[in-house]
Each structure stands twice: as C-alpha cells, then as structure tokens.
Design an enzyme around this catalytic site. Structure first.
Site, mmCIF file in Angstrom:
data_model
loop_
_atom_site.group_PDB
_atom_site.id
_atom_site.type_symbol
_atom_site.label_atom_id
_atom_site.label_comp_id
_atom_site.label_asym_id
_atom_site.label_seq_id
_atom_site.Cartn_x
_atom_site.Cartn_y
_atom_site.Cartn_z
ATOM 1 N N TYR A 544 -31.836 10.495 -30.916
ATOM 2 C CA TYR A 544 -31.369 11.370 -29.798
ATOM 3 C C TYR A 544 -32.205 10.705 -28.364
ATOM 4 O O TYR A 544 -32.357 11.810 -27.715
ATOM 5 C CB TYR A 544 -31.435 12.814 -30.141
ATOM 6 C CG TYR A 544 -30.945 13.281 -31.323
ATOM 7 C CD1 TYR A 544 -29.694 13.286 -31.745
ATOM 8 C CD2 TYR A 544 -32.008 13.710 -32.154
ATOM 9 C CE1 TYR A 544 -29.308 13.732 -32.896
ATOM 10 C CE2 TYR A 544 -31.618 14.124 -33.541
ATOM 11 C CZ TYR A 544 -30.416 14.329 -34.007
ATOM 12 O OH TYR A 544 -29.852 14.801 -35.148
ATOM 13 N N HIS A 545 -32.440 9.343 -28.482
ATOM 14 C CA HIS A 545 -33.326 9.069 -27.117
ATOM 15 C C HIS A 545 -32.433 8.139 -26.231
ATOM 16 O O HIS A 545 -33.232 7.006 -25.882
ATOM 17 C CB HIS A 545 -34.749 8.378 -27.646
ATOM 18 C CG HIS A 545 -35.798 9.545 -28.412
ATOM 19 N ND1 HIS A 545 -36.556 9.219 -29.357
ATOM 20 C CD2 HIS A 545 -35.576 10.884 -28.530
ATOM 21 C CE1 HIS A 545 -37.060 10.036 -29.981
ATOM 22 N NE2 HIS A 545 -36.554 11.370 -29.396
ATOM 23 N N PRO A 546 -31.493 8.195 -26.261
ATOM 24 C CA PRO A 546 -30.832 7.190 -25.224
ATOM 25 C C PRO A 546 -31.498 7.240 -23.878
ATOM 26 O O PRO A 546 -31.759 7.976 -23.134
ATOM 27 C CB PRO A 546 -29.503 7.769 -24.961
ATOM 28 C CG PRO A 546 -29.352 9.258 -25.368
ATOM 29 C CD PRO A 546 -30.400 9.465 -26.239
#
Ligand SMILES: Cc1cc2nc3c(=O)[nH]c(=O)nc-3n(C[C@H](O)[C@H](O)[C@H](O)COP(=O)(O)OP(=O)(O)OC[C@H]3O[C@@H](n4cnc5c(N)ncnc54)[C@H](O)[C@@H]3O)c2cc1C
Ligand SMILES: *[C@@H]1O[C@H](CO)[C@@H](O)[C@H](O)[C@H]1NC(C)=O
Ligand SMILES: *[C@@H]1O[C@H](CO)[C@@H](O)[C@H](O)[C@H]1NC(C)=O
Length: 613
Positions: A544-546
């Site tokens: 979840y680290h775009p």
C-alpha cells in the site's frame, strides 16, 4: 460497513454488550476531549488564500501549518467524512477496507503477478476520510533510509537530503518511548504526532527480534542511525488508539477561525487559465451541489499517489495525447501518472507454532478483550492488526558497502487464515479455490508470517484516466515484476524469511513452515527458487505504498512533474504535496515520509509568501 461485518457473525453477538459499553464511553470521552470531532464547515467563502485538496497524511499537515499564519485563510477539501469509533481501534484495521471510507481501487489485471487473486488484480485500498490513508493503515512509523533522501538530492532535488528532511520528521514527532526519545539527534517530543509502540504484543514479537539477533542482525531503532536490523514496531499510536493525521494535526486546531474544513467535498477540477497558466479556482461537488471557489495565493493538491495525478489530468495537466483522447483541453503536457512505484511483497506465508500465541479472531473479539480495550485501551485489540515487528535485511543483491538493505520484513502474529476467513482473504482478493485448498485447512491455528517486501522496485507503472468523469476510478497499472530483478530479490528475501523460522528462537515455540504446495505452483519442484518465484507471483501483495506519480525533479529532468519546491512545472500557483512527488519510493513505509513532505512543503510555502512577497 465495519459494524455489519462484525455483527454479521452470530458467534460475535456475545460481544454486543461490550461494544455498547465501548460506544458509550467512546462518545462521552471523545466529545469532551481536546481531540474531539471536527465539524463540517457551515459556510464556504468565494475565495481563500489557499485551497488544500485532500486531508490525508500530507494535506492535514499543510492545512495546520498554513493556518498558523493568522492573516491567511485556508479551505481544506476532503472527499470523505470524519473518523469514528472503529477506525480508532488498531486491532480492527482489517475491518476498514472495502467500506465507505475506502476508495476501493483495484489495479488492472497483472501479467506474471497477482495470479492468486480474483481477476489477477490487486486491491488497492486508499483512505477516503479525514486523515486519508493514515486512517486505513497499519500505523507503522517508519522513515526510510538516509540514502533515499541523499539520492533525491543527488538527482538535483536541492534541499531534500537526509540532513535537510530529518528536522521535519523530528518536528512532527511526539515520541513517548523514553529510550527512543532520548536519542534526540533523531527523535522529537512535543510534536503533534504521537509515536509509541502498541499497547499489546504477543510473545512471538520477542521471538522475532531474538531470531534476528541469532541470525547476526542487531536489535536497533531502524528510524535512527542505522536502518539494518530488527525492531519491535513503532506506531502512530496514542493511548492505545490510532493517531491518524486528522487526530494529530486537525483536531487540536479545529476551531481556528481561518481554517474551513469541508467534508464530503469531491473535487472535480482545478481551474487553470489557459493563457496565463495561473491556477485560479477549484470546482467540487458537495451534497449534490457544485461549488467553484477561488484561491488568491495557491492551490495545494494532496490527494495521494492515485488521485493527485487523476485530478491533474482532469484539469488539463498530463500527457497531451492521453488527455486529448478524452477531449480534455491540454494546458500543460507533462508526464503525470508515469513513474508509479509500489512496494510489492510476498503475503500469505504460513508458519505454525505449538503455543497459544497467534493473533486469531477468537482472541480479538471476545468479551474480555473488548472490555479490556474499552476500559484500558489494552489487550489484543490494541495490537497493530497483528503486525508486531519490523526488520531490514540484505539479500545477496544488496550493496555490501553500507547500510542500504533491499528487503523489509513485516512480522505478523497471524496469517490470512487467522481471521476465520472473514476479512483478509477478501481485502487481498484471494481466489476462492486457493482459499479452500491452501488456507482453510489451517484456519484459526496459532500461526505467524513474515512478509518480505521489496524496498526499491525497478518496475514502474502508470496511472491513467479511464474516463473524463471525476467519479470513475483511474486505471492503475503497477506492472509488478515487469523487471525480473524485482522477483529475484524477493525470492532471496523469502529464503531469509524461511531461515528465520529455523532459528532457535522460533524452534522453541515449535515453529514449522506449512508445507502444502501453493495451488498453481504444482509444476515446480518444491522449495526451489522457481517454486518461490511462483508463490510470489501468486500472492503478490501490495504493502500500500504507491508513490512517484507526480515526480519531483530539477528543470533538466524531462520526467519531472513538479520542481524541488513542489510547484507544478509550467503552471503558476499550483503545488503537489503528498507521496506522489517522491522521485523514488523510500526504503520503508510511507506515512511518516508523507507527513514530512507536508511539513517541509508548508515551510517552503511560508518562505515564498512571507519573506519574498
Ligand atoms: C491499508 C493500508 C495500510 C498501510 N499501512 C501503512 C503503515 O503501517 N505504515 C505506513 O507508514 N504507511 C502505511 N500505508 C501507507 C500510508 O498510509 C500512505 O502512504 C499515506 O497515508 C499516503 O499519504 P498521502 O498524503 O500521499 O495520501 P492520502 O493519505 O491517501 O490522502 C489523500 C486524501 O485526499 C482525498 N482525496 C483524494 N481525491 C480527492 C478529491 N478528488 N476530492 C477531495 N478529496 C480527495 C482522499 O480522500 C484522502 O483523504 C498504508 C496504506 C494503506 C491503504
Ligand atoms: C490470470 O493469469 C493467468 C496466467 O497468466 C491466465 O491463465 C488467466 O487467464 C488470467 N486470468 C484473468 C482473469 O486475466
Ligand atoms: C488487559 O490487557 C493487559 C495488557 O495489554 C493485560 O496485562 C491484562 O491481563 C488484560 N486483562 C484482561 C482481563 O484480559
């Protein structure tokens, strides 16, 4: 809704009195607390000095810092509403995805990744709420590696070296661990953001750190002098409750007269004069009504790595041919939405233990656990959804010359099968046949997993419009493993994870790797690199680290969207301030870096308007 998910299960009805009690205490406590709820702006003026779009990790910080200047007024626009009692409970983190506070994005079908997920797609939760993704996240407080920031600076981003950004991490922080806070070169106290370890860990957490030491790593604070090593998780956690950026940065200042916070306000477009290229106004919809509000000084886009590029493109800033294909007049031709980088990992490994230590659902939603949490903010519900430890390790591919690990471990005292199949399998989008065959047989046993995460992906992807309609989700294509080296590094990281299970520390607990063959990988010889590669290609889990979709770079960089002052190239009065500006995703989780970016940007904006004008 989270509540229907909880109460939908009959076996959990026994918890009802505890929830009622929690609700009553919660409401009386929160209403009278200095951190109390934020009220929606009653009036919206026709003009503000600054308009901030998105009240997430970065946007909440910017709104706070700019309204420190009492003769500026600021409108903060957020598509979602305020937090509630479930978002406050760290142990309930799995219940938040796929609800109304989540944008519920999915990637396009991946080739060679996410093969164990429905439609070969990865679910991408993003917070749609005050506090943004800091409300949906696992609360891990991680800053990244020094070299990340020094590399940004070396690429021409003046002012972004580690020494430049460290003061901004410290400025936000209120670290409540006396041992960590004592290291004042790296940590701060008295800031808005409370950081401490969770109020609950299982004995597996200590085993994890012990195992790391056994393997020759140090037990150290990965947010200080050296990143490589093993640690217990530090978290954005306040008295056992989630400390989102809305709680940290907005609630204490919610009565400032010069700040209007408008919720349920979905921004459609930034109005930019096609001749002067000045950003002048923001158009948004609230409760069915369209508003257009002017900005006298600047518009700050803090809508996150998916929505910031979407919004720029809807406003005529982006790849010209792409915008034209939707009939959007091009104001500035820029590589918006390129350079998408995300942290991909192997989720779904399973190790069993023969001690009653796993974070199983049966231990979370019991009457004693709920009461303990309600009365003391303690017990299993105070855990970070079972995420208890962090480590940074080196595969054979890591640069041996220094402290620049290529894999991060997330240690979890549970697996996708620890919650009776209620949330995680659906959050991740695990295919039913895989669930039945691989996970159901071990459901609710005492288990742990380590999630090896690739820190610096070579693969980059794109965000593109699917439509010129602001309500249509954009096309997200991370192109996981399009560069094969990413898979190679992750295979090595997986093998280090397996070795962890063989240490004395875990053997004492009867730890065993669950050796069923992963469905879809039957054709590979078990435990070979090819087999692990297949497992990774099936359970390719986003962490979840775009980042990177409105890349920061110097004027000489044709791939840059914003300059080192975060101003959009070619446009006046428009900045992007969030994870999308990262030239490269940092070697760690991205919430603390987003907050740092918000702090630093606020100072740059103040420097521009208070000193030179
Ligand atoms: C499930 C999950 C777990 C995570 N776990 C961790 C973790 O443990 N530790 C960690 O460090 N990081 C974690 N992260 C990542 C971290 O939370 C994010 O990187 C960070 O919050 C991003 O900050 P941001 O400011 O870039 O965007 P966001 O925080 O996403 O903020 C964007 C805001 O803009 C709003 N917005 C978007 N479009 C519009 C529009 N058109 N109009 C109005 N408003 C709009 C959104 O609703 C949102 O509030 C996690 C993320 C998720 C989703
Ligand atoms: C998913 O990928 C596999 C392997 O490449 C392929 O056989 C399958 O058709 C894909 N499914 C979908 C829905 O795209
Ligand atoms: C409540 O939690 C604390 C620690 O978090 C624990 O020491 C205590 O035993 C728990 N009490 C009950 C009744 O479960």
């Amino acid at each position: 809704m989270p509540l229907t998910q909880i109460f939908g299960n009959l076996s959990l009805w026994a918890s009802f009195p505890a929830f009622l009690l929690y609700y009553l205490l919660y409401s009386s406590f929160e209403m009278n607390d200095p951190e109390g709820f934020i009220t929606d702006a009653e009036t919206i003026l026709t003009e503000y000095d600054f308009i901030v779009i998105g009240a997430g990790s970065a946007g909440a910080v910017v709104a706070n810092r700019l309204t420190e200047v009492s003769n500026w007024n600021v409108l903060l626009l957020e598509a979602g509403g305020d937090e509630g009692m479930i978002t406050d409970i760290p142990g309930a983190v799995q219940l938040l995805q796929r609800t109304s506070i989540d944008w519920k994005y999915r990637t396009v079908a991946q080739t060679g990744a996410c093969l164990g997920f429905n439609d070969n797609k990865s679910n991408w939760p993003r917070g749609k709420i005050l506090g943004g993704s800091s409300v949906l996240n696992y609360m891990l407080y991680v800053r990244g590696n020094k070299r990340d920031y020094d590399d940004w600076e070396a690429k021409g981003n003046t002012g972004w070296s580690y020494d430049d950004v460290l003061p901004y991490f410290i400025k936000s922080e209120d670290n409540r661990n006396p041992y960590i806070a004592a290291n004042t070169k790296y940590h701060g106290t008295g800031g808005y953001l409370t950081v401490q370890e969770p109020a609950w860990t299982t004995p597996l957490a200590a085993a994890f750190v012990e195992a790391g030491v056994e393997m020759g790593y140090e037990n150290n604070d990965g947010n200080a002098a050296k990143q490589t090593g093993f640690m217990l998780a530090q978290a954005t956690n306040r008295r056992g409750r989630r400390c989102s950026t809305a709680k940290a940065f907005l609630r204490p200042i919610r009565n400032r007269q010069n700040l209007h916070i408008s919720m349920h306000s979905h921004v459609h477009k930034i109005i930019i004069d096609p001749v002067t290229k000045q950003a002048t106004a923001v158009r948004f919809e609230k409760k069915g009504q369209i508003y257009q509000v002017n900005a006298k000084k600047e518009i700050i886009v803090s809508a996150g790595s998916v929505n910031s590029p979407q919004l720029l493109m809807l406003s005529g800033v982006g790849p010209a041919a792409h915008l034209q294909s939707f009939g959007i007049p091009v104001i500035e031709d820029l590589p918006v939405g390129d350079n998408l980088q995300d942290h991909i990992s192997l989720g779904g490994m399973v190790f069993t233990v023969n001690k009653p230590f796993g974070s199983t659902e049966a231990r979370y939603y019991t009457l004693p656990a709920l009461l303990n949490y309600t009365m003391n903010s303690a017990g299993p519900l105070a855990s970070l959804g079972g995420c208890e430890g962090l480590a940074w390790v080196n595969t054979k591919y890591a640069d041996p010359s220094g402290d620049f690990p290529d894999i991060e471990f997330h240690f979890v005292s549970g697996t996708p099968a620890s919650d009776s199949g209620r949330s995680i399998r659906f959050n991740n989008g695990v295919r039913d046949d895989i669930w039945e065959k691989y996970y159901k047989p071990v459901m609710d046993k005492d288990m742990w997993q380590v999630i090896p995460m690739l820190l610096r992906p070579e693969s980059t992807g794109t965000i593109r419009l699917a439509s010129s309609d602001p309500y249509t989700a954009p096309l997200i294509d991370p192109k996981y493993f399009s560069k094969i080296q990413d898979l190679n590094v992750l295979i090595e990281g997986t093998k280090i994870g397996l070795a962890l299970g063989k240490t004395e520390a875990f053997q004492k607990l009867g730890s065993k790797f669950y050796d069923a063959i992963f469905p879809g990988c039957e054709q590979f010889t078990p435990w070979t690199d090819d087999y692990w590669g297949c497992f990774i290609r099936h359970y390719s889990q986003t962490l979840y680290h775009p980042a990177g979709t409105c890349k920061m770079g110097p004027s000489t960089d044709p791939t840059a969207v914003v300059d080192p002052q975060l101003k959009v190239n070619g446009i006046q009065g428009l900045r992007v301030v969030d994870c999308s500006i990262m030239p490269n995703v940092v070697s760690g989780n991205t919430n603390a870096p987003a907050i740092m970016i918000g702090e630093k940007a606020s100072d740059m904006i103040k420097a521009d308007w208070l000193v030179t004008k």
